[in-house]
Design a protein around this motif. Sequence first.
Motif, mmCIF file in Angstrom:
data_model
loop_
_atom_site.group_PDB
_atom_site.id
_atom_site.type_symbol
_atom_site.label_atom_id
_atom_site.label_comp_id
_atom_site.label_asym_id
_atom_site.label_seq_id
_atom_site.Cartn_x
_atom_site.Cartn_y
_atom_site.Cartn_z
ATOM 1 N N ILE A 121 -76.773 2.906 -7.626
ATOM 2 C CA ILE A 121 -76.211 1.715 -6.814
ATOM 3 C C ILE A 121 -77.042 0.595 -6.237
ATOM 4 N N PHE A 122 -76.929 -0.531 -6.527
ATOM 5 C CA PHE A 122 -77.767 -1.621 -5.956
ATOM 6 C C PHE A 122 -77.063 -2.612 -5.190
ATOM 7 N N ASP A 123 -77.684 -3.399 -4.400
ATOM 8 C CA ASP A 123 -77.218 -4.393 -3.592
ATOM 9 C C ASP A 123 -77.287 -5.601 -4.575
ATOM 10 N N VAL A 124 -76.845 -6.751 -3.700
ATOM 11 C CA VAL A 124 -76.730 -7.958 -4.324
ATOM 12 C C VAL A 124 -78.137 -8.636 -5.089
ATOM 13 N N TYR A 125 -79.044 -7.950 -4.517
ATOM 14 C CA TYR A 125 -80.520 -8.395 -5.156
ATOM 15 C C TYR A 125 -81.138 -7.379 -6.041
ATOM 16 N N HIS A 126 -80.255 -6.479 -6.296
ATOM 17 C CA HIS A 126 -80.834 -5.538 -7.319
ATOM 18 C C HIS A 126 -81.833 -4.233 -6.624
ATOM 19 N N ASN A 127 -81.659 -4.264 -5.075
ATOM 20 C CA ASN A 127 -82.461 -3.165 -4.605
ATOM 21 C C ASN A 127 -81.505 -1.975 -4.612
ATOM 22 N N LEU A 128 -82.150 -0.808 -4.804
ATOM 23 C CA LEU A 128 -81.451 0.301 -4.925
ATOM 24 C C LEU A 128 -81.312 0.955 -3.512
ATOM 25 N N ILE A 129 -79.927 1.130 -3.302
ATOM 26 C CA ILE A 129 -79.303 1.380 -1.963
ATOM 27 C C ILE A 129 -79.542 2.908 -1.787
ATOM 28 N N THR A 130 -80.700 3.297 -1.258
ATOM 29 C CA THR A 130 -81.193 4.693 -1.081
ATOM 30 C C THR A 130 -80.302 5.296 0.026
ATOM 31 N N LYS A 131 -79.601 4.827 0.997
ATOM 32 C CA LYS A 131 -78.964 5.713 2.046
ATOM 33 C C LYS A 131 -77.760 6.708 1.015
ATOM 34 N N PRO A 132 -77.494 7.701 2.055
ATOM 35 C CA PRO A 132 -76.320 8.414 1.221
ATOM 36 C C PRO A 132 -75.009 7.704 1.262
ATOM 37 N N THR A 133 -74.600 7.541 0.186
ATOM 38 C CA THR A 133 -73.363 6.673 -0.157
ATOM 39 C C THR A 133 -72.145 7.503 -0.983
ATOM 40 N N PRO A 134 -71.031 7.447 -0.699
ATOM 41 C CA PRO A 134 -70.048 8.065 -1.222
ATOM 42 C C PRO A 134 -69.543 7.363 -2.761
ATOM 43 N N VAL A 135 -69.555 8.123 -3.705
ATOM 44 C CA VAL A 135 -69.193 7.671 -5.046
ATOM 45 C C VAL A 135 -67.970 8.457 -5.470
ATOM 46 N N LYS A 172 -60.818 6.573 -20.129
ATOM 47 C CA LYS A 172 -61.689 5.568 -19.255
ATOM 48 C C LYS A 172 -62.568 6.499 -18.094
ATOM 49 N N PHE A 173 -63.580 6.182 -18.338
ATOM 50 C CA PHE A 173 -64.451 6.819 -17.202
ATOM 51 C C PHE A 173 -65.163 5.829 -16.230
ATOM 52 N N GLU A 174 -64.582 5.804 -14.734
ATOM 53 C CA GLU A 174 -64.774 4.868 -13.935
ATOM 54 C C GLU A 174 -65.652 5.373 -12.859
ATOM 55 N N ALA A 175 -66.700 4.613 -12.561
ATOM 56 C CA ALA A 175 -67.374 5.067 -11.247
ATOM 57 C C ALA A 175 -66.909 4.147 -10.350
ATOM 58 N N GLN A 176 -66.645 4.431 -8.931
ATOM 59 C CA GLN A 176 -66.482 3.399 -8.063
ATOM 60 C C GLN A 176 -67.135 3.724 -6.588
ATOM 61 N N VAL A 177 -67.717 2.616 -6.090
ATOM 62 C CA VAL A 177 -68.498 2.735 -4.939
ATOM 63 C C VAL A 177 -67.962 1.396 -3.949
ATOM 64 N N ASP A 178 -67.387 1.954 -2.847
ATOM 65 C CA ASP A 178 -67.016 0.942 -1.926
ATOM 66 C C ASP A 178 -66.404 -0.602 -2.355
ATOM 67 N N GLY A 179 -65.444 -0.125 -3.335
ATOM 68 C CA GLY A 179 -64.597 -1.286 -3.841
ATOM 69 C C GLY A 179 -65.094 -1.907 -5.141
ATOM 70 N N ILE A 180 -66.466 -1.420 -5.515
ATOM 71 C CA ILE A 180 -67.059 -1.827 -6.830
ATOM 72 C C ILE A 180 -66.963 -0.808 -7.851
ATOM 73 N N SER A 181 -66.565 -1.141 -8.979
ATOM 74 C CA SER A 181 -66.239 -0.196 -10.001
ATOM 75 C C SER A 181 -66.868 -0.491 -11.502
ATOM 76 N N SER A 182 -67.171 0.377 -12.127
ATOM 77 C CA SER A 182 -67.926 0.203 -13.614
ATOM 78 C C SER A 182 -67.263 1.045 -14.276
ATOM 79 N N THR A 183 -66.667 0.549 -15.559
ATOM 80 C CA THR A 183 -66.036 1.447 -16.395
ATOM 81 C C THR A 183 -66.450 1.618 -17.785
ATOM 82 N N ARG A 184 -66.575 3.012 -18.420
ATOM 83 C CA ARG A 184 -67.223 3.092 -19.758
ATOM 84 C C ARG A 184 -65.905 3.907 -20.513
#
Lengths: 278, 166
Positions: A121-135, A172-184
């Motif tokens: 999980i990255f922020d808009v600047y491609h920093n890794l968001i290291t705090k616990p985040t629901p996925v 369809k395999f989808e990962a979603q984090v805080d409204g952002i999603s990615s599908t494979r």
Amino acid sequence: MVLASLSLASAQDSRMSLPTTVGAGSAFSIHSTGSGKAVLYIVGPGQALRRDVQLGESTYFPVGSLYNAGHYLVILVAGSSTDNGWVDVVPANTPANLSFLAKPSRLPIGLHNGISGTVYIFDVYHNLITKPTPVSFKLSNPSGSAQQRAVTAHEGVATTEMDSSEKEGFAKFEAQVDGISSTRVVEQVPGSPCGLTMIARPSGKGIQLATNPVRDCSGNAVPDGTIITFTESYDGAQSTADVPLKHGVAQVEIPAHPGATITVASGVVLGNEIHWQK
Amino acid sequence: MTIKATLVLFSILVAPGALLAAQAVVHVQPPDLHGPRQLQDQTATAVVRDYLESWQSLTAALEKNRVDLLDQDFVGTAKDKLTDTMRQQAALGIHTRYQDRAHDIRIVFYAPDGLSVQLIDNVVYDERVVDNKKVLTTQRAHVRYTVVLTPAETRWRVRIFQADPE
């Protein structure tokens, strides 16, 4: 001793007023005391900045100035005087990009934990968001059924495993984090043949062999091209014929040998056996 | 040497020819994985070895502002960000030397597909900043790094290299 030869300055300076942490890309300012001109450096592996500053004033860094998460050395150089401090740039709180890897892209049906998904999980600047985040992970099968997993990302990464379904097709395999999603897309293909059977009938001086429609144990048609092996044993001799499935069946004509034993197989899966008496 | 040992202590030499033939003290702690896949000792050893070597590349690259020195050990976001930093340094006429002094490493994640490994490294390093051949300062830093490595043809490469507040 190498360390002893280094001149290490004090860790924090009284002539600069620094924020302890700065959100990635956020505006901030650094205040200095005194008078005259100086040069301010902010240097880390992530970025390097330099500003000409006026001592006694605040130096303003607008939004987007310092955006790569990291530990930065701040140096204020005024004439022969050098002052130092540290600033930590922390990732933004809001996810903006997901790096989602699903493996494999193609697998047999009915495999327990056969599909894995890993998301960073990255922020808009491609920093890794290291705090616990629901996925949230979701695997949607062609039949309409779905598997879901809720996982908390640690140190910016979350992973899960899913079962492949009992029906062939594209899932369809989808990962979603805080409204952002990615599908494979994961292709689920039929498994090995199950209940393989053939029939035999005379054909001139030979024998016409044909399988019944070949399916896996869930009833899915085994793909055309799958090799079916017919074996005929007679008088201590043996002959085989490898035949690809076409339209779901395999068929071949072999010489007739009275008393022969004929078997059918696909890989390690054995079918029925016929004793030819004619 | 085994990663399973409670604490493994060893040292590495910086690149031959470096002016400071310094050694970094390295602690490798037992893996604390939050993924389902087990990590083999050989894999862990290779990951740590390649990661430590990446510090040598980083040190040389940022000191000389030479992007090509990153090629062996860095890919993706980590390489992109370090490359940008070197371009900024070159434009400003500054050089930096990051001399690692100590590492305390723990592998925390191994992807189920084996395609990424994450480790946490509490690093002690000296940062020296030089502007047009004038040494501005040398400071010691204690930093927690989050690092993700991915396998390449013959080695693990650093894909994410990020310092986080402790």
